[in-house]
Write a protein that holds these residues in place. Structure first.
Motif, PDB file in Angstrom:
ATOM      1  N   SER A 176       0.833  -1.206   0.000  1.00 27.49           N
ATOM      2  CA  SER A 176       0.000   0.000   0.000  1.00 27.49           C
ATOM      3  C   SER A 176       0.862   1.249   0.000  1.00 27.49           C
ATOM      4  CB  SER A 176      -0.919  -0.001   1.222  1.00 27.49           C
ATOM      5  OG  SER A 176      -0.150   0.072   2.415  1.00 27.49           O
ATOM      6  N   SER A 177       0.208   2.373  -0.238  1.00 26.00           N
ATOM      7  CA  SER A 177       0.939   3.643  -0.278  1.00 26.00           C
ATOM      8  C   SER A 177       1.570   3.989   1.070  1.00 26.00           C
ATOM      9  CB  SER A 177      -0.010   4.762  -0.720  1.00 26.00           C
ATOM     10  OG  SER A 177      -1.126   4.855   0.159  1.00 26.00           O
ATOM     11  N   LYS A 178       0.942   3.570   2.162  1.00 24.62           N
ATOM     12  CA  LYS A 178       1.526   3.899   3.476  1.00 24.62           C
ATOM     13  C   LYS A 178       2.874   3.204   3.666  1.00 24.62           C
ATOM     14  CE  LYS A 178      -1.028   0.374   6.149  1.00 24.62           C
ATOM     15  NZ  LYS A 178      -2.012   0.175   7.228  1.00 24.62           N
ATOM     16  N   VAL A 179       3.092   2.092   2.964  1.00 22.63           N
ATOM     17  CA  VAL A 179       4.383   1.416   3.013  1.00 22.63           C
ATOM     18  C   VAL A 179       5.374   2.075   2.054  1.00 22.63           C
ATOM     19  CG1 VAL A 179       5.600  -0.742   2.507  1.00 22.63           C
ATOM     20  CG2 VAL A 179       3.431  -0.794   3.743  1.00 22.63           C
ATOM     21  N   LEU A 180       4.940   2.329   0.839  1.00 18.43           N
ATOM     22  CA  LEU A 180       5.845   2.785  -0.215  1.00 18.43           C
ATOM     23  C   LEU A 180       6.132   4.281  -0.181  1.00 18.43           C
ATOM     24  CD1 LEU A 180       4.394   0.656  -3.154  1.00 18.43           C
ATOM     25  CD2 LEU A 180       6.451   0.210  -1.818  1.00 18.43           C
ATOM     26  N   LEU A 181       5.232   5.068   0.412  1.00 12.58           N
ATOM     27  CA  LEU A 181       5.405   6.515   0.393  1.00 12.58           C
ATOM     28  C   LEU A 181       5.813   7.108   1.737  1.00 12.58           C
ATOM     29  CD1 LEU A 181       2.338   7.620  -1.782  1.00 12.58           C
ATOM     30  CD2 LEU A 181       4.731   7.512  -2.490  1.00 12.58           C
ATOM     31  N   ASP A 182       5.637   6.351   2.810  1.00 18.33           N
ATOM     32  CA  ASP A 182       5.828   6.935   4.142  1.00 18.33           C
ATOM     33  C   ASP A 182       7.112   6.528   4.836  1.00 18.33           C
ATOM     34  OD1 ASP A 182       3.432   8.166   3.778  1.00 18.33           O
ATOM     35  OD2 ASP A 182       2.271   6.855   5.093  1.00 18.33           O
ATOM     36  N   HIS A 183       8.076   5.920   4.098  1.00 18.07           N
ATOM     37  CA  HIS A 183       9.345   5.554   4.717  1.00 18.07           C
ATOM     38  C   HIS A 183       9.084   4.697   5.957  1.00 18.07           C
ATOM     39  CE1 HIS A 183      13.584   5.834   5.445  1.00 18.07           C
ATOM     40  NE2 HIS A 183      13.496   6.624   6.480  1.00 18.07           N
ATOM     41  N   SER A 184       8.208   3.706   5.773  1.00 18.16           N
ATOM     42  CA  SER A 184       7.685   2.939   6.899  1.00 18.16           C
ATOM     43  C   SER A 184       8.689   1.943   7.471  1.00 18.16           C
ATOM     44  CB  SER A 184       6.422   2.190   6.471  1.00 18.16           C
ATOM     45  OG  SER A 184       5.404   3.093   6.099  1.00 18.16           O
ATOM     46  N   VAL A 185       8.442   1.591   8.721  1.00 14.23           N
ATOM     47  CA  VAL A 185       9.243   0.568   9.401  1.00 14.23           C
ATOM     48  C   VAL A 185       8.408  -0.710   9.466  1.00 14.23           C
ATOM     49  CG1 VAL A 185      10.386  -0.106  11.541  1.00 14.23           C
ATOM     50  CG2 VAL A 185      10.495   2.275  10.764  1.00 14.23           C
ATOM     51  N   LEU A 186       8.946  -1.796   8.929  1.00 16.27           N
ATOM     52  CA  LEU A 186       8.248  -3.073   8.892  1.00 16.27           C
ATOM     53  C   LEU A 186       8.769  -3.982   9.997  1.00 16.27           C
ATOM     54  CD1 LEU A 186       8.385  -3.768   5.028  1.00 16.27           C
ATOM     55  CD2 LEU A 186       6.709  -2.415   6.309  1.00 16.27           C
ATOM     56  N   THR A 187       7.845  -4.572  10.744  1.00 16.55           N
ATOM     57  CA  THR A 187       8.221  -5.586  11.728  1.00 16.55           C
ATOM     58  C   THR A 187       8.100  -6.943  11.052  1.00 16.55           C
ATOM     59  OG1 THR A 187       7.379  -4.213  13.537  1.00 16.55           O
ATOM     60  CG2 THR A 187       7.765  -6.548  14.003  1.00 16.55           C
ATOM     61  N   VAL A 188       9.206  -7.661  10.980  1.00 17.03           N
ATOM     62  CA  VAL A 188       9.288  -8.904  10.208  1.00 17.03           C
ATOM     63  C   VAL A 188       9.550 -10.081  11.151  1.00 17.03           C
ATOM     64  CG1 VAL A 188      10.508 -10.123   8.379  1.00 17.03           C
ATOM     65  CG2 VAL A 188      10.151  -7.650   8.207  1.00 17.03           C
ATOM     66  N   LEU A 189       8.800 -11.144  10.947  1.00 18.98           N
ATOM     67  CA  LEU A 189       9.029 -12.397  11.676  1.00 18.98           C
ATOM     68  C   LEU A 189       9.768 -13.345  10.734  1.00 18.98           C
ATOM     69  CD1 LEU A 189       8.432 -13.843  14.366  1.00 18.98           C
ATOM     70  CD2 LEU A 189       6.345 -14.743  13.292  1.00 18.98           C
ATOM     71  N   ARG A 190      10.996 -13.684  11.099  1.00 17.26           N
ATOM     72  CA  ARG A 190      11.832 -14.567  10.268  1.00 17.26           C
ATOM     73  C   ARG A 190      12.396 -15.693  11.133  1.00 17.26           C
ATOM     74  NH1 ARG A 190      16.501 -11.481   7.347  1.00 17.26           N
ATOM     75  NH2 ARG A 190      14.695 -10.663   6.186  1.00 17.26           N
ATOM     76  N   ASN A 191      11.963 -16.910  10.834  1.00 19.46           N
ATOM     77  CA  ASN A 191      12.419 -18.072  11.614  1.00 19.46           C
ATOM     78  C   ASN A 191      12.193 -17.858  13.116  1.00 19.46           C
ATOM     79  OD1 ASN A 191      13.329 -19.335   9.234  1.00 19.46           O
ATOM     80  ND2 ASN A 191      15.283 -18.243   9.362  1.00 19.46           N
ATOM     81  N   ASP A 192      10.980 -17.378  13.433  1.00 16.55           N
ATOM     82  CA  ASP A 192      10.566 -17.168  14.821  1.00 16.55           C
ATOM     83  C   ASP A 192      11.323 -16.037  15.519  1.00 16.55           C
ATOM     84  OD1 ASP A 192       8.674 -19.229  14.695  1.00 16.55           O
ATOM     85  OD2 ASP A 192      10.197 -20.739  15.170  1.00 16.55           O
ATOM     86  N   LYS A 193      12.077 -15.231  14.771  1.00 11.17           N
ATOM     87  CA  LYS A 193      12.765 -14.072  15.340  1.00 11.17           C
ATOM     88  C   LYS A 193      12.226 -12.786  14.721  1.00 11.17           C
ATOM     89  CE  LYS A 193      17.132 -16.442  16.324  1.00 11.17           C
ATOM     90  NZ  LYS A 193      18.604 -16.439  16.089  1.00 11.17           N
ATOM     91  N   LYS A 194      12.042 -11.762  15.547  1.00  9.74           N
ATOM     92  CA  LYS A 194      11.545 -10.482  15.068  1.00  9.74           C
ATOM     93  C   LYS A 194      12.702  -9.563  14.694  1.00  9.74           C
ATOM     94  CE  LYS A 194       7.084 -10.101  17.460  1.00  9.74           C
ATOM     95  NZ  LYS A 194       6.274  -9.275  18.390  1.00  9.74           N
ATOM     96  N   LEU A 195      12.548  -8.854  13.596  1.00  5.21           N
ATOM     97  CA  LEU A 195      13.501  -7.829  13.202  1.00  5.21           C
ATOM     98  C   LEU A 195      12.752  -6.706  12.517  1.00  5.21           C
ATOM     99  CD1 LEU A 195      15.243  -8.751   9.898  1.00  5.21           C
ATOM    100  CD2 LEU A 195      13.811 -10.429  11.031  1.00  5.21           C
ATOM    101  N   THR A 196      13.367  -5.575  12.390  1.00 10.37           N
ATOM    102  CA  THR A 196      12.731  -4.431  11.732  1.00 10.37           C
ATOM    103  C   THR A 196      13.526  -4.037  10.492  1.00 10.37           C
ATOM    104  OG1 THR A 196      13.933  -2.859  13.140  1.00 10.37           O
ATOM    105  CG2 THR A 196      11.742  -3.536  13.865  1.00 10.37           C
ATOM    106  N   LEU A 197      12.800  -3.703   9.452  1.00  9.92           N
ATOM    107  CA  LEU A 197      13.400  -3.210   8.209  1.00  9.92           C
ATOM    108  C   LEU A 197      12.707  -1.908   7.827  1.00  9.92           C
ATOM    109  CD1 LEU A 197      13.554  -6.533   6.129  1.00  9.92           C
ATOM    110  CD2 LEU A 197      15.464  -5.376   7.259  1.00  9.92           C
ATOM    111  N   THR A 198      13.467  -0.952   7.376  1.00 10.73           N
ATOM    112  CA  THR A 198      12.916   0.352   6.999  1.00 10.73           C
ATOM    113  C   THR A 198      12.856   0.472   5.484  1.00 10.73           C
ATOM    114  OG1 THR A 198      13.829   1.371   8.998  1.00 10.73           O
ATOM    115  CG2 THR A 198      13.172   2.846   7.219  1.00 10.73           C
ATOM    116  N   VAL A 199      11.704   0.850   4.983  1.00 12.07           N
ATOM    117  CA  VAL A 199      11.521   1.028   3.540  1.00 12.07           C
ATOM    118  C   VAL A 199      12.296   2.268   3.104  1.00 12.07           C
ATOM    119  CG1 VAL A 199       9.854   1.399   1.698  1.00 12.07           C
ATOM    120  CG2 VAL A 199       9.239  -0.043   3.658  1.00 12.07           C
TER     121      VAL A 199
END
Length: 446
Positions: A176-199
């Protein structure tokens, strides 16, 4: 025939938008007793029109230059640049004789109609179709990132569970635009571990290089999924290898295959080569040799085991706020996108599209839901564009009227004439640029 359908939808869609926009000015002007001399779809440059007729003192027609349309309002400095009329004394039925607040309403009439039209279209579509989406909890195997998604750190199988700390509800929120336009921070679950990635702030700039495939190069519209063969193309490498409908690919060259993205990656990695396929067929396990084409394809269509969708029906009145939100999201997205251009996050050449880009958006087949969705979207884009404070646009006229209301006296006709000329030159230059930019993008695709 495909081009005819594409161009036909483009002309129909833009004609609807232009006529209703100008109708907004027309109705407001007539409501205040202002004389309207012309109402044209497209421009009758140098006085030449394809069709025209007179009705109750107004000339209605279709011009030959398809760059929009106009209503010629008596006593107003506009694109017609009719300075001869302005040289005479003001008449009570002229635009210039009316109070500034009435003239402001007339100038905002077209924008108002475009906004109302956008809301109406999204309202009706929502009432008719409801809203269908994939609940994020149904996406069991995570996402499949494209090249740009991988570049920012996403991996196949990641589960994005929050955007800027707010839990994700729908799978389509991820693109969505809130992800692509707002420099959003994504909370990602990878192999049962949480990490954050910034668009990245400039992600739109990178995605623009992929044209129609842009969103797929961020996150695929198809979640990570298992699959089996649905059909085999005749005389293809798949048929030659002995693959049939219902087969499941278990491994390629002893590399285990569970998900479709893994299968596709292995095919791309083995372009033009012979591969060993481990195949599950009913209760049997087979090993087949297939020669992959130079394009990395084998000649099958696949059946995905996609997550279940959910449809919500809001009813007629419940759909209104949903439709209005969709319409105004388009409006605010335009503002955010323009802001990114001025900040340098998106190159000017990648931010704007012209008639060719819009025609491609309509597509080469008739889908009325898609058509009206796009008309609603473009109506809000037209409203935003016309609101920009550029001379010759409605927003420019509105700014001058607001200045007049603050000062208590109108700006000089000479200033308005010069501003109109400058604005018109700017708009023509922009139109030439976006059209040329469209052509360059089409050539670069080939």
């Amino acid at each position: 025939m495909n081009i005819v359908i594409m161009v036909g939808q483009l002309i129909l869609g833009l004609s609807i938008l232009v006529i209703l926009h100008e109708l907004g000015h027309f109705i407001a002007a007539r409501a205040f007793g202002i004389k309207v001399e012309k109402f044209y779809l497209f421009f009758d440059a140098w006085g030449f029109s394809l069709f025209k007729f007179n009705y109750k003192g107004v000339e209605y027609g279709i011009g030959w230059l398809p760059l929009g349309g106009y209503v010629k309002i008596a006593g107003m400095i506009d694109e017609s640049m009719d300075t001869e009329q302005m040289a005479g004394p003001p008449q009570p039925w002229e635009f210039r004789s009316k109070p500034a607040w009435q003239r402001l309403i007339v100038m905002l009439g077209g924008i108002t109609v475009n906004i109302v039209l956008g809301i109406l279209i999204f309202w009706v579509l929502t009432a008719r179709m409801g809203e269908t989406y994939v609940p994020i909890e149904n996406v069991k195997y995570g996402i499949v990132p494209g090249e740009i998604g991988k570049k920012m750190g996403l991996q196949a199988g990641d589960k994005i569970i929050a955007i800027n700390g707010k839990p994700v509800v729908k799978f389509n929120e991820l693109v969505s635009s809130k992800v692509l336009l707002d420099h959003s921070v994504l909370t990602v679950l990878r192999n049962d571990k949480k990490l954050t990635l910034t668009v990245p702030r400039n992600i739109i700039n990178d995605l623009a290089d992929y044209g129609d495939r842009a969103l797929e190069e961020f996150i695929s519209s198809i979640p990570r999924t298992t699959f089996h063969i649905d059909s085999v193309v005749p005389k293809s490498p798949a048929q030659a290898a002995g693959l049939i409908k219902g087969d499941s690919i278990m491994a390629i060259n002893n590399t285990p295959i569970v998900y479709y993205d893994e299968f596709r990656s292995q095919l791309q990695a083995n372009k033009g080569k012979a591969i060993d396929l481990k195949v599950q067929r009913n209760n049997d396990t087979l090993h087949l040799i297939a020669n992959i084409g130079a394009d990395g394809k084998i000649g099958i269509s696949q059946m995905f085991n996609l997550p279940a969708e959910k449809t919500v029906n809001y009813g007629l009145f419940g759909s209104l706020p949903i439709g209005a939100k969709k319409a105004f999201t388009t409006f605010t997205d335009d503002a955010k996108g323009l802001g990114k251009v001025f900040k340098g996050d998106v190159k000017f050449t990648k931010a704007f599209g012209g008639p060719v880009a819009i025609a491609n958006m309509f597509g080469s087949h008739i889908d009325w839901v898609h058509f009206w969705s796009l008309v609603g979207f473009l109506s809000m884009v037209l409203a935003f564009t016309n609101l920009l404070p550029i001379p010759a646009l409605d927003g420019g006229h509105a700014v001058f009227l607001l200045i007049e209301m603050i000062k208590g006296k109108p700006l000089s006709d000479k200033f308005l004439e010069r501003a109109q000329i400058v604005g018109f030159v700017l708009l023509i230059t922009l139109m030439v640029f976006v059209f040329g930019n469209d052509i360059v993008k089409q050539v670069m695709k080939k």
